[in-house]
Design an enzyme around this catalytic site. Sequence first.
Site, PDB file in Angstrom:
ATOM      1  N   LYS A 156      -1.705  10.537   5.322  1.00  0.00           N
ATOM      2  CA  LYS A 156      -0.739   9.912   5.515  1.00  0.00           C
ATOM      3  C   LYS A 156       0.082  10.160   4.468  1.00  0.00           C
ATOM      4  O   LYS A 156      -0.417  11.205   3.687  1.00  0.00           O
ATOM      5  CB  LYS A 156      -1.213   8.589   4.585  1.00  0.00           C
ATOM      6  CG  LYS A 156      -2.403   7.471   5.491  1.00  0.00           C
ATOM      7  CD  LYS A 156      -2.661   6.855   4.595  1.00  0.00           C
ATOM      8  CE  LYS A 156      -2.059   5.644   3.947  1.00  0.00           C
ATOM      9  NZ  LYS A 156      -2.526   4.602   3.352  1.00  0.00           N
ATOM     10  N   ARG A 211       6.252  -4.500  -7.023  1.00  0.00           N
ATOM     11  CA  ARG A 211       7.585  -5.139  -6.778  1.00  0.00           C
ATOM     12  C   ARG A 211       6.757  -7.530  -6.533  1.00  0.00           C
ATOM     13  O   ARG A 211       5.614  -7.177  -5.631  1.00  0.00           O
ATOM     14  CB  ARG A 211       7.953  -5.015  -6.276  1.00  0.00           C
ATOM     15  CG  ARG A 211       7.663  -4.845  -3.949  1.00  0.00           C
ATOM     16  CD  ARG A 211       8.725  -4.402  -3.268  1.00  0.00           C
ATOM     17  NE  ARG A 211       7.911  -3.522  -2.059  1.00  0.00           N
ATOM     18  CZ  ARG A 211       7.417  -4.509  -1.347  1.00  0.00           C
ATOM     19  NH1 ARG A 211       7.623  -5.769  -1.385  1.00  0.00           N
ATOM     20  NH2 ARG A 211       6.426  -4.144  -0.525  1.00  0.00           N
TER      21      ARG A 211
END
Length: 641
Positions: free
Chosen positions: A158, A297
């Site tokens: 990743k 967020r």
Amino acid sequence: MMKSLLIANRGEIACRIIRTARAMGIRTVAVHSDADAGSPHVRMADEAVHIGPSPANESYLVGERIIAAAKDTGAEAIHPGYGFLSENAGFAQAVIDAGLIWVGPKPSSIDAMGLKDAAKKLMREAGVPVTPGYDGADQSAQRLKEEADKIGYPMLIKAVAGGGGKGMRKVDDAADFDAALQSCRREASASFSNDEVLLEKWMTAPRHIEVQVFGDSHGNVVHLFERDCSLQRRHQKVIEEAPAPGMDEATRAEICAAAVRAAKAVDYEGAGTIEFIADTSDGLRADRIFFMEMNTRLQVEHPVTEEITGVDLVEWQLRVAAGEPIPLAQDDLSIDGHAIEARLYAEDPATGFLPSTGRLEHLWFGDADRIETGVEEGGEVSPFYDPMVAKVVCHGDTREEAIDALALALSQTEVFPVRTNAGFLVRALNDADFRAADLDTGFIADRGDALIPAGEPDDADWLVAARIAAEDDDGEPMLSGFRLNRGTRRAVTLSFKGDVRTIDLAHADDETVWVGEDDDDFDFADDVAAEAVVSGYRDAGRVVLFNAGTAYAFDTAIRGTGAAAAGDGAILAPMPGKVLSVDVAEGDSVTAGQRLMVLEAMKMEHALTAPFDGTVAELSASEGAQVQVEAVLARIEKGDD
């Protein structure tokens, strides 16, 4: 409380924020690019400011223009929504430095969670369980290969700065590691300007479970329970629900407590989500749930949390940004029922989920509890941004009730000529394993084409289309809820992609087709395979039929049974787009598989090829032309056998 707010976003999330701000008496300012000048969020706001051309990197990603728009309009605060600049610490700091209120976490919190490797180290220190793997500073290919061998295969590479499924590679065998590493690094460098990676153990039955957290400037942090986002396609979430099915109270208490510790470790303020990966090979257990990352967020899927808690998370964001404490304490929060959300995208499952952009000539949403959208009938799905049409959300006392309601709402959805994944979503929701909560992140990939609706109408669809076509000519389109027993002409001739049929309605089976009326005896889960949710309408020269969310357009401008001049060999546009190149001319001989032309949509190219050996009998496409879905671009006549 602030009196004015600029929303630095577009589409459904901009509309969502404006709705809450208006309810709170806050004046709203929208920003828009050229492509969005006529969009709903622009009209909903009290004021709107043009910030640049259509490409996002020339408008919604230009922080200086957004801050200038706030200053020019007297806005006191900026809400970033999600995506674009929402997790950009530099932009957050610039907003604060400009003397404006940033509706989001501190820039330092965004930075702390911005890189996956640094975040994992921080979480270890906070006592949050992390996925077994390697996130060290030595990024040499040799060291990474050694660590991968220690972890064992399959394993995952990743990008440390990754997101949205980019910079991620599963490696099943040691022999494939080097090539996968190089590919991952190239993509990470191009997408994030950072080619560093980390390695993780691959879970054999992974579920994506995340916890909604909320902090304020007074030191309070609460969680609003968990969501399950395991149904994904190519690492992109498709269906989300809350609470997570199969989660017992003890496991919930542990994972939610870990999420609160994670938020406190970065002094978090505002809405955030702690994402975990759960190894469910031995059931859903707290000791097999590991931290993946934090999204600093508001999440796309936040409505399912709102539906089970009764909390308006955007209102909380605005209150906390204004310096108020979180409105509720942890003990005041509880779970009420079950909520599930599906992302309705403008993409065509029948063509490999190619994007489908263009004008929304017909748009009607089913009977859902909640529709979050930023488009409308007559508007357009732009090739410049994410092709989401809507988030369709349903709530029920039980998971089964919520799934039933969502599957029905999606089956009633009508969108044309833009194609959507509605039919695909219905099939996923009605899969027996999904309903039994036997799921993981490989659920969609494992089923392959089984979830893809039929690309061709069946005999029953032809019959219903013929009945719509045979309705009295009153000049008005027939919308859903048409009656099937009205007087009709004896025979109707229809065409679908070159297949021409004449249907004798006088002798056709007159069995009733269920079209969505209230029916207490109708069990959607049991009967959907036998009785499709069918609706449709007629306009000039065609009938558009919707069967469980999938659209089929039949041509009615046919004279007689042999009048299908197109016949086999009609080359149709699979999506709205631009003709990049035309490689043949009328009269040319072609062979099966030969490229005829190339279309472009959503920055993706799609080659159209000859279906068999023959001659280009007709050619209507030209380089640079804009075409709509299913427009006839050429016709190939078969050669002599």
